[in-house]
Structures are given as C-alpha cells and as structure tokens.
Design a protein around this motif. Sequence first.
Motif, PDB file in Angstrom:
ATOM      1  N   VAL A 170      76.395  -5.288  13.227  1.00  0.00           N
ATOM      2  CA  VAL A 170      75.017  -5.398  12.737  1.00  0.00           C
ATOM      3  C   VAL A 170      74.919  -4.579  11.456  1.00  0.00           C
ATOM      4  CG1 VAL A 170      72.590  -4.916  13.190  1.00  0.00           C
ATOM      5  CG2 VAL A 170      74.067  -5.744  15.047  1.00  0.00           C
ATOM      6  N   LEU A 171      74.554  -5.238  10.355  1.00  0.00           N
ATOM      7  CA  LEU A 171      74.496  -4.583   9.043  1.00  0.00           C
ATOM      8  C   LEU A 171      73.133  -3.970   8.736  1.00  0.00           C
ATOM      9  CD1 LEU A 171      76.295  -6.767   6.329  1.00  0.00           C
ATOM     10  CD2 LEU A 171      76.902  -4.485   7.133  1.00  0.00           C
ATOM     11  N   PHE A 172      72.077  -4.747   8.983  1.00  0.00           N
ATOM     12  CA  PHE A 172      70.720  -4.331   8.633  1.00  0.00           C
ATOM     13  C   PHE A 172      69.769  -4.658   9.780  1.00  0.00           C
ATOM     14  CE2 PHE A 172      72.774  -5.644   4.634  1.00  0.00           C
ATOM     15  CZ  PHE A 172      72.647  -4.477   3.884  1.00  0.00           C
ATOM     16  N   ARG A 173      68.747  -3.801   9.916  1.00  0.00           N
ATOM     17  CA  ARG A 173      67.654  -4.088  10.854  1.00  0.00           C
ATOM     18  C   ARG A 173      66.322  -3.946  10.118  1.00  0.00           C
ATOM     19  NH1 ARG A 173      69.948  -3.781  16.092  1.00  0.00           N
ATOM     20  NH2 ARG A 173      71.661  -2.292  16.173  1.00  0.00           N
TER      21      ARG A 173
ATOM     22  N   HIS B 173      59.857   4.495   7.487  1.00  0.00           N
ATOM     23  CA  HIS B 173      60.520   5.708   7.955  1.00  0.00           C
ATOM     24  C   HIS B 173      61.840   5.404   8.679  1.00  0.00           C
ATOM     25  CE1 HIS B 173      56.836   7.765   6.908  1.00  0.00           C
ATOM     26  NE2 HIS B 173      56.151   6.982   7.714  1.00  0.00           N
ATOM     27  N   GLY B 174      62.186   4.118   8.733  1.00  0.00           N
ATOM     28  CA  GLY B 174      63.424   3.736   9.387  1.00  0.00           C
ATOM     29  C   GLY B 174      63.305   3.469  10.873  1.00  0.00           C
ATOM     30  N   GLU B 175      62.082   3.469  11.392  1.00  0.00           N
ATOM     31  CA  GLU B 175      61.871   3.222  12.813  1.00  0.00           C
ATOM     32  C   GLU B 175      61.740   1.722  13.078  1.00  0.00           C
ATOM     33  OE1 GLU B 175      62.012   5.596  15.100  1.00  0.00           O
ATOM     34  OE2 GLU B 175      62.352   7.076  13.511  1.00  0.00           O
ATOM     35  N   THR B 176      62.407   1.257  14.120  1.00  0.00           N
ATOM     36  CA  THR B 176      62.305  -0.153  14.505  1.00  0.00           C
ATOM     37  C   THR B 176      61.237  -0.301  15.575  1.00  0.00           C
ATOM     38  OG1 THR B 176      64.045   0.087  16.175  1.00  0.00           O
ATOM     39  CG2 THR B 176      64.716  -0.610  13.964  1.00  0.00           C
ATOM     40  N   SER B 177      60.467  -1.366  15.466  1.00  0.00           N
ATOM     41  CA  SER B 177      59.407  -1.648  16.428  1.00  0.00           C
ATOM     42  C   SER B 177      58.990  -3.093  16.235  1.00  0.00           C
ATOM     43  CB  SER B 177      58.200  -0.735  16.199  1.00  0.00           C
ATOM     44  OG  SER B 177      57.548  -1.082  14.978  1.00  0.00           O
ATOM     45  N   PRO B 178      58.260  -3.668  17.196  1.00  0.00           N
ATOM     46  CA  PRO B 178      57.767  -5.035  17.004  1.00  0.00           C
ATOM     47  C   PRO B 178      56.912  -5.183  15.746  1.00  0.00           C
ATOM     48  CG  PRO B 178      57.568  -4.398  19.308  1.00  0.00           C
ATOM     49  CD  PRO B 178      57.970  -3.160  18.557  1.00  0.00           C
ATOM     50  N   ASP B 179      56.159  -4.149  15.400  1.00  0.00           N
ATOM     51  CA  ASP B 179      55.300  -4.225  14.214  1.00  0.00           C
ATOM     52  C   ASP B 179      56.113  -4.262  12.921  1.00  0.00           C
ATOM     53  OD1 ASP B 179      53.024  -4.212  15.752  1.00  0.00           O
ATOM     54  OD2 ASP B 179      52.706  -2.049  15.580  1.00  0.00           O
ATOM     55  N   ALA B 180      57.348  -3.744  12.970  1.00  0.00           N
ATOM     56  CA  ALA B 180      58.200  -3.728  11.785  1.00  0.00           C
ATOM     57  C   ALA B 180      59.169  -4.894  11.773  1.00  0.00           C
ATOM     58  CB  ALA B 180      58.978  -2.411  11.731  1.00  0.00           C
ATOM     59  N   ASN B 181      58.962  -5.838  12.685  1.00  0.00           N
ATOM     60  CA  ASN B 181      59.852  -6.991  12.826  1.00  0.00           C
ATOM     61  C   ASN B 181      59.092  -8.230  12.377  1.00  0.00           C
ATOM     62  OD1 ASN B 181      61.571  -9.025  13.679  1.00  0.00           O
ATOM     63  ND2 ASN B 181      62.058  -8.046  15.636  1.00  0.00           N
ATOM     64  N   PRO B 182      59.320  -8.732  11.161  1.00  0.00           N
ATOM     65  CA  PRO B 182      58.457  -9.784  10.607  1.00  0.00           C
ATOM     66  C   PRO B 182      58.598 -11.146  11.261  1.00  0.00           C
ATOM     67  CG  PRO B 182      60.319  -9.412   9.162  1.00  0.00           C
ATOM     68  CD  PRO B 182      60.386  -8.352  10.214  1.00  0.00           C
TER      69      PRO B 182
ATOM     70  N   GLY C 148      60.390 -11.632  14.595  1.00  0.00           N
ATOM     71  CA  GLY C 148      60.746 -11.609  16.012  1.00  0.00           C
ATOM     72  C   GLY C 148      62.232 -11.598  16.283  1.00  0.00           C
ATOM     73  N   SER C 149      63.047 -11.287  15.270  1.00  0.00           N
ATOM     74  CA  SER C 149      64.492 -11.255  15.464  1.00  0.00           C
ATOM     75  C   SER C 149      64.882 -10.305  16.593  1.00  0.00           C
ATOM     76  CB  SER C 149      65.193 -10.785  14.181  1.00  0.00           C
ATOM     77  OG  SER C 149      65.150 -11.783  13.187  1.00  0.00           O
ATOM     78  N   LYS C 150      65.844 -10.713  17.400  1.00  0.00           N
ATOM     79  CA  LYS C 150      66.297  -9.897  18.517  1.00  0.00           C
ATOM     80  C   LYS C 150      66.840  -8.573  17.991  1.00  0.00           C
ATOM     81  CE  LYS C 150      67.704 -11.857  22.212  1.00  0.00           C
ATOM     82  NZ  LYS C 150      68.466 -12.602  23.257  1.00  0.00           N
ATOM     83  N   HIS C 151      66.354  -7.483  18.605  1.00  0.00           N
ATOM     84  CA  HIS C 151      66.757  -6.129  18.225  1.00  0.00           C
ATOM     85  C   HIS C 151      66.550  -5.862  16.738  1.00  0.00           C
ATOM     86  CE1 HIS C 151      69.408  -4.930  21.900  1.00  0.00           C
ATOM     87  NE2 HIS C 151      68.346  -5.597  22.266  1.00  0.00           N
ATOM     88  N   ASN C 152      65.571  -6.560  16.133  1.00  0.00           N
ATOM     89  CA  ASN C 152      65.230  -6.357  14.720  1.00  0.00           C
ATOM     90  C   ASN C 152      66.391  -6.653  13.769  1.00  0.00           C
ATOM     91  OD1 ASN C 152      63.094  -4.868  16.217  1.00  0.00           O
ATOM     92  ND2 ASN C 152      62.439  -4.234  14.176  1.00  0.00           N
ATOM     93  N   VAL C 153      67.345  -7.474  14.200  1.00  0.00           N
ATOM     94  CA  VAL C 153      68.528  -7.751  13.386  1.00  0.00           C
ATOM     95  C   VAL C 153      68.145  -8.575  12.152  1.00  0.00           C
ATOM     96  CG1 VAL C 153      70.755  -8.931  13.300  1.00  0.00           C
ATOM     97  CG2 VAL C 153      70.133  -7.568  15.305  1.00  0.00           C
TER      98      VAL C 153
ATOM     99  N   HIS D 122      60.938 -17.125   4.451  1.00  0.00           N
ATOM    100  CA  HIS D 122      61.538 -18.057   5.404  1.00  0.00           C
ATOM    101  C   HIS D 122      60.556 -18.461   6.498  1.00  0.00           C
ATOM    102  CE1 HIS D 122      62.600 -13.962   7.122  1.00  0.00           C
ATOM    103  NE2 HIS D 122      61.904 -14.513   8.109  1.00  0.00           N
ATOM    104  N   GLY D 123      60.837 -19.607   7.072  1.00  0.00           N
ATOM    105  CA  GLY D 123      60.090 -20.074   8.231  1.00  0.00           C
ATOM    106  C   GLY D 123      60.923 -20.057   9.488  1.00  0.00           C
ATOM    107  N   GLU D 124      62.261 -19.982   9.306  1.00  0.00           N
ATOM    108  CA  GLU D 124      63.189 -19.963  10.444  1.00  0.00           C
ATOM    109  C   GLU D 124      64.150 -18.801  10.265  1.00  0.00           C
ATOM    110  OE1 GLU D 124      64.659 -23.916  11.753  1.00  0.00           O
ATOM    111  OE2 GLU D 124      63.415 -24.713  10.142  1.00  0.00           O
ATOM    112  N   GLY D 125      63.628 -17.600  10.363  1.00  0.00           N
ATOM    113  CA  GLY D 125      64.431 -16.415  10.113  1.00  0.00           C
ATOM    114  C   GLY D 125      64.671 -15.550  11.327  1.00  0.00           C
ATOM    115  N   ARG D 126      64.189 -15.987  12.475  1.00  0.00           N
ATOM    116  CA  ARG D 126      64.323 -15.175  13.702  1.00  0.00           C
ATOM    117  C   ARG D 126      65.756 -15.254  14.222  1.00  0.00           C
ATOM    118  NH1 ARG D 126      63.094 -16.807  19.129  1.00  0.00           N
ATOM    119  NH2 ARG D 126      62.064 -18.649  18.248  1.00  0.00           N
ATOM    120  N   TYR D 127      66.429 -14.108  14.245  1.00  0.00           N
ATOM    121  CA  TYR D 127      67.818 -14.072  14.703  1.00  0.00           C
ATOM    122  C   TYR D 127      67.849 -14.093  16.219  1.00  0.00           C
ATOM    123  CZ  TYR D 127      72.708 -12.719  15.179  1.00  0.00           C
ATOM    124  OH  TYR D 127      74.047 -12.687  15.510  1.00  0.00           O
ATOM    125  N   GLU D 128      68.627 -15.037  16.753  1.00  0.00           N
ATOM    126  CA  GLU D 128      68.751 -15.187  18.198  1.00  0.00           C
ATOM    127  C   GLU D 128      70.221 -15.217  18.594  1.00  0.00           C
ATOM    128  OE1 GLU D 128      66.971 -15.133  20.869  1.00  0.00           O
ATOM    129  OE2 GLU D 128      65.053 -14.833  19.863  1.00  0.00           O
TER     130      GLU D 128
END
Length: 230
Positions: free
Chosen positions: A162-165, A170-179, A181-186, A141-147
């Motif tokens: 919220v179903l998935f993040r 390892h299941g840790e959320t972080s900016p590096d694991a957020n492809p 920029g979705s808010k709260h990794n949603v 996607h090009g427009e996948g950032r959840y806002e």
Amino acid sequence: MTVSIVRFGGSNCDRDAERALTHLGIDAEIVWHEDGLPDDATGVVLPGGFSYGDYLRAGAMAARSPIMTEVRDAAADGVPVLGVCNGAQVGCESGLTEGAFTTNESARFQCEHVSLRVERDDTPWTAHYDEGEVIEVPIAHGEGRYEIDDDRLAELEDDGRVLFRYCDEHGETSPDANPNGSKHNVAGVLGDRESVAVLMPHPERATLPDIGPTDGQGILRGFESEETGV
C-alpha cells in the motif's frame, strides 16, 4: 530514454501527463495503443480519462488491448509502469496490480483536492517523500473506490504494497477523510514489483507550479529513479 504514455480511445489526461513529465525534464511521448509499445520505452504511463467510455467496467476494455500484453511483459522486465485514475483501473483490470476500482460510495463523480499519507518512502514512487508525510493531490473520478477481499488486502498490507492512503491534513485516516469509500482508505498500491504502481489521484495535476500545488512531482520522479533503472 523515453517514457511512453499510452493513449486509448477516451483517454483525456495523456497530454497532461506528457506536459508534467516534460516539465520535470523527463522525456515522454504519447503512443496510440494500436501502434504498440516502442522497443526503447524506458517507462509507461497509463493515463486518466474514460477509455472506451467506461463501458462494461471502467478500464475493462482498454485492459484487453493488445498493447497491455506488451506493458505486462515490460513490467516483468523491470520497466517502470504507473497507472493513474482510469489508468489505475486499467492496471487492475489487466492484472498489473491486485484489487479493483469501482463506483464511489457516494455514487457521484468527485473532483476535489485530497490529502494523502505516504505509507512508504523506500519505493521509486515515494523516495522524494518521508514516510507518514501528508501531500495534497487532486482526484477526479466516479469509480475510484478501491475494493479487494480482506485476505488479499491483509497480504498487501503485510507485504508493504500500500503506497498511499486518504487522510486528513494531520495524517489521520477516517471515513470523513475517505472521499470514495476505498477499503482501508487505500489510494494507491504496488504491483508484484516496486517499479509498478497504480493510484487514483492525479499527480500530473499537482506538478506544474503555475496552476497549483506541486506535491505530485515526487511520484512522477519515480521515472528517473535509479531503482527503476531509468
């Protein structure tokens, strides 16, 4: 007992969805949006693609197709509805779920496999996973950032919608694991009913064992869940 996959002009994942559902033994058929929703539809998929070329905003024009009124009515009656990628954008634009999907933080189209953390295991779409389980599903996607505004997001969080993040392996959320920029990794959310969900990753592309991981199968099996009535 057939799941209807709504094809708009520009949809390109409708056949993928049909093939994946059929592989799981779930009857499915592609429905042209101008023909309306069949009276006997037992589920609805809003598939990925680029409906109407993503003009105005991704999903905005398809959301105003007359069939979406029928989809909303069906959802209100408890018919399971799943929006994937462009279908998630259509779902948000049509009011099936809260929030919106907009341009990736990178401003680039991104196509890769990502890790998702299952936030709940007591919905039709997540009943085949354990809470906290990490699954691998592709994005494209090009427009996948959840806002969504902070107050409404807090309500979603409190309501368990919220179903998935996005996460690391390892299941840790972080900016590096957020492809994107979705808010709260949603990565995926529920509508007012648990039988309605939208997500940006593509479970239908992680279903067929001949072409890769099959972690997406559990999501699509929501259409055969007793909780959805199918």
